[in-house]
Scaffold this motif. Structure first.
Motif, PDB file in Angstrom:
ATOM      1  N   GLU A 125       0.828  -1.201   0.000  1.00 51.71           N
ATOM      2  CA  GLU A 125       0.000   0.000   0.000  1.00 51.71           C
ATOM      3  C   GLU A 125       0.865   1.254   0.000  1.00 51.71           C
ATOM      4  O   GLU A 125       0.603   2.216  -0.744  1.00 51.71           O
ATOM      5  N   ARG A 177       0.908   4.003  -2.981  1.00 48.84           N
ATOM      6  CA  ARG A 177       0.525   5.377  -2.656  1.00 48.84           C
ATOM      7  C   ARG A 177       1.601   6.360  -3.096  1.00 48.84           C
ATOM      8  O   ARG A 177       1.300   7.417  -3.679  1.00 48.84           O
ATOM      9  N   THR A 186       1.094   9.157  -6.033  1.00 50.64           N
ATOM     10  CA  THR A 186       1.284  10.565  -5.695  1.00 50.64           C
ATOM     11  C   THR A 186       2.291  11.212  -6.630  1.00 50.64           C
ATOM     12  O   THR A 186       2.107  12.361  -7.075  1.00 50.64           O
ATOM     13  N   ARG A 243      -6.648  15.660  -8.659  1.00 49.79           N
ATOM     14  CA  ARG A 243      -7.461  14.510  -9.065  1.00 49.79           C
ATOM     15  C   ARG A 243      -6.754  13.763 -10.182  1.00 49.79           C
ATOM     16  O   ARG A 243      -6.162  14.369 -11.075  1.00 49.79           O
ATOM     17  N   ILE A 274      -8.485   8.748  -8.292  1.00 47.77           N
ATOM     18  CA  ILE A 274      -7.835   9.090  -7.034  1.00 47.77           C
ATOM     19  C   ILE A 274      -7.876  10.591  -6.792  1.00 47.77           C
ATOM     20  O   ILE A 274      -8.005  11.375  -7.740  1.00 47.77           O
ATOM     21  N   THR A 275      -7.762  10.967  -5.511  1.00 52.23           N
ATOM     22  CA  THR A 275      -7.774  12.374  -5.107  1.00 52.23           C
ATOM     23  C   THR A 275      -6.629  12.614  -4.132  1.00 52.23           C
ATOM     24  O   THR A 275      -6.415  11.825  -3.204  1.00 52.23           O
ATOM     25  N   SER A 281      -5.411  15.392  -1.451  1.00 52.44           N
ATOM     26  CA  SER A 281      -5.886  16.561  -0.712  1.00 52.44           C
ATOM     27  C   SER A 281      -4.906  16.882   0.407  1.00 52.44           C
ATOM     28  O   SER A 281      -4.041  16.066   0.759  1.00 52.44           O
ATOM     29  N   LYS A 293      -3.133  13.738   1.932  1.00 48.90           N
ATOM     30  CA  LYS A 293      -3.795  12.446   1.994  1.00 48.90           C
ATOM     31  C   LYS A 293      -4.236  12.030   0.599  1.00 48.90           C
ATOM     32  O   LYS A 293      -4.835  12.819  -0.138  1.00 48.90           O
ATOM     33  N   THR A 326      -6.600   9.486  -1.509  1.00 49.05           N
ATOM     34  CA  THR A 326      -7.768   8.608  -1.367  1.00 49.05           C
ATOM     35  C   THR A 326      -8.221   8.139  -2.735  1.00 49.05           C
ATOM     36  O   THR A 326      -7.968   8.789  -3.754  1.00 49.05           O
ATOM     37  N   ASP A 327      -8.889   7.005  -2.756  1.00 54.19           N
ATOM     38  CA  ASP A 327      -9.436   6.493  -4.022  1.00 54.19           C
ATOM     39  C   ASP A 327     -10.918   6.831  -4.096  1.00 54.19           C
ATOM     40  O   ASP A 327     -11.582   7.011  -3.067  1.00 54.19           O
ATOM     41  N   ASN A 328     -11.416   6.951  -5.296  1.00 55.48           N
ATOM     42  CA  ASN A 328     -12.824   7.226  -5.524  1.00 55.48           C
ATOM     43  C   ASN A 328     -13.586   5.905  -5.467  1.00 55.48           C
ATOM     44  O   ASN A 328     -13.379   5.038  -6.320  1.00 55.48           O
TER      45      ASN A 328
END
Length: 257
Positions: free
Chosen positions: A207, A211, A215, A223, A232-233, A235, A246, A248-250
């Motif tokens: 993971e 990640r 990134t 986005r 993915i987002t 933020s 952070k 995150t996945d949609n």
């Protein structure tokens, strides 16, 4: 329950449990206003006059009839489990219905009352619970079996809630130098524990690598799209004086690995 009976362990009150206890007088007052019936503090623990090991802790009782009044504070996620006001025992979640039926049996009352205050809407719902001998017979049989199988031999029951059971099992006195032969099935459990621990470490590493690579691919964009779909987002926000990013996945993205 087993740890309490065998070792005297008590679950520390959580903030939600403490909130419910602190709000009991408020709920009781609203119930009295809604029904026009007076209720008084129930006092200490009550024991059944004839049935061994049956007792009840009451919130309030109606003077004269000794009918219990159980006060509950209901959170948003539990509100759907409660039926409309006046729907009787069928409107009360099963574990609370069982609690009130036991209170009725202990006090000898002809009916029990439940006052449920929905915390978000501040709506009060009231219910009446009638005695049920069949439920009491099942309860007495279940308590007796639990006592004979687990309490008297001081043998822990099967694990049902790992987190809470772990806290309760910590009450068992530790004899660090004592050795015992573990029962059948222990070898499989040790292997499962080791495998799960290794899988968790491996998954955490995979993971972290994914990640970091994603990134980097974003190159500062907020986005990321895959085949034209938001996947993915990235933020950021401040936690105190620290800027935290952070990824995150949609959850609505329907891509395939």
């Amino acid at each position: 329950v087993w740890a309490e009976k065998v070792w005297g362990w008590r679950q520390p009150p959580t903030p939600l449990m403490q909130r419910g206890h602190d709000l009991e007088p408020l709920v009781a007052g609203k119930w009295m206003d809604a029904t026009g019936i007076s209720a008084a503090d129930a006092g200490p623990l009550r024991y059944h006059p004839h049935i061994e090991r049956m007792f009840a802790t009451l919130d309030y009782v109606i003077p004269g009839s000794d009918a219990p009044v159980e006060c509950k504070v209901v959170d948003r996620w539990a509100a759907s489990r409660w039926g409309p006001s006046g729907s009787g025992a069928s409107g009360v979640p099963d574990h609370y219905e069982l609690q009130v039926r036991q209170q009725i049996e202990v006090t000898g009352a002809e009916v029990g009352h439940v006052a449920a205050l929905l915390f978000d809407s501040w709506e009060l719902r009231v219910y009446e619970v009638e005695p049920d001998d069949r439920v009491i017979d099942l309860l007495v049989a279940g308590v007796g079996a639990f006592w004979r199988r687990f309490v008297e031999p001081r043998r822990p029951p099967p694990v049902t809630d790992p987190s809470r059971d772990w806290e309760a099992l910590k009450s068992v006195p530790l004899e660090a130098d004592r050795e015992i032969d573990l029962p059948d099935g222990a070898a499989d459990l040790v292997a499962t524990w080791r495998s799960a621990r290794a899988d968790r470490k491996a998954a955490a590493q995979v993971e972290a690598e994914a990640r970091a690579e994603l990134t980097a691919m974003l190159d500062g964009a907020g986005r990321g799209l895959v085949n034209g779909q938001h996947a993915i987002t990235l933020s950021e926000h401040y936690r105190g004086d620290t800027l935290v990013r952070k990824l995150t996945d949609n959850p609505r993205w329907e891509g395939h690995a």
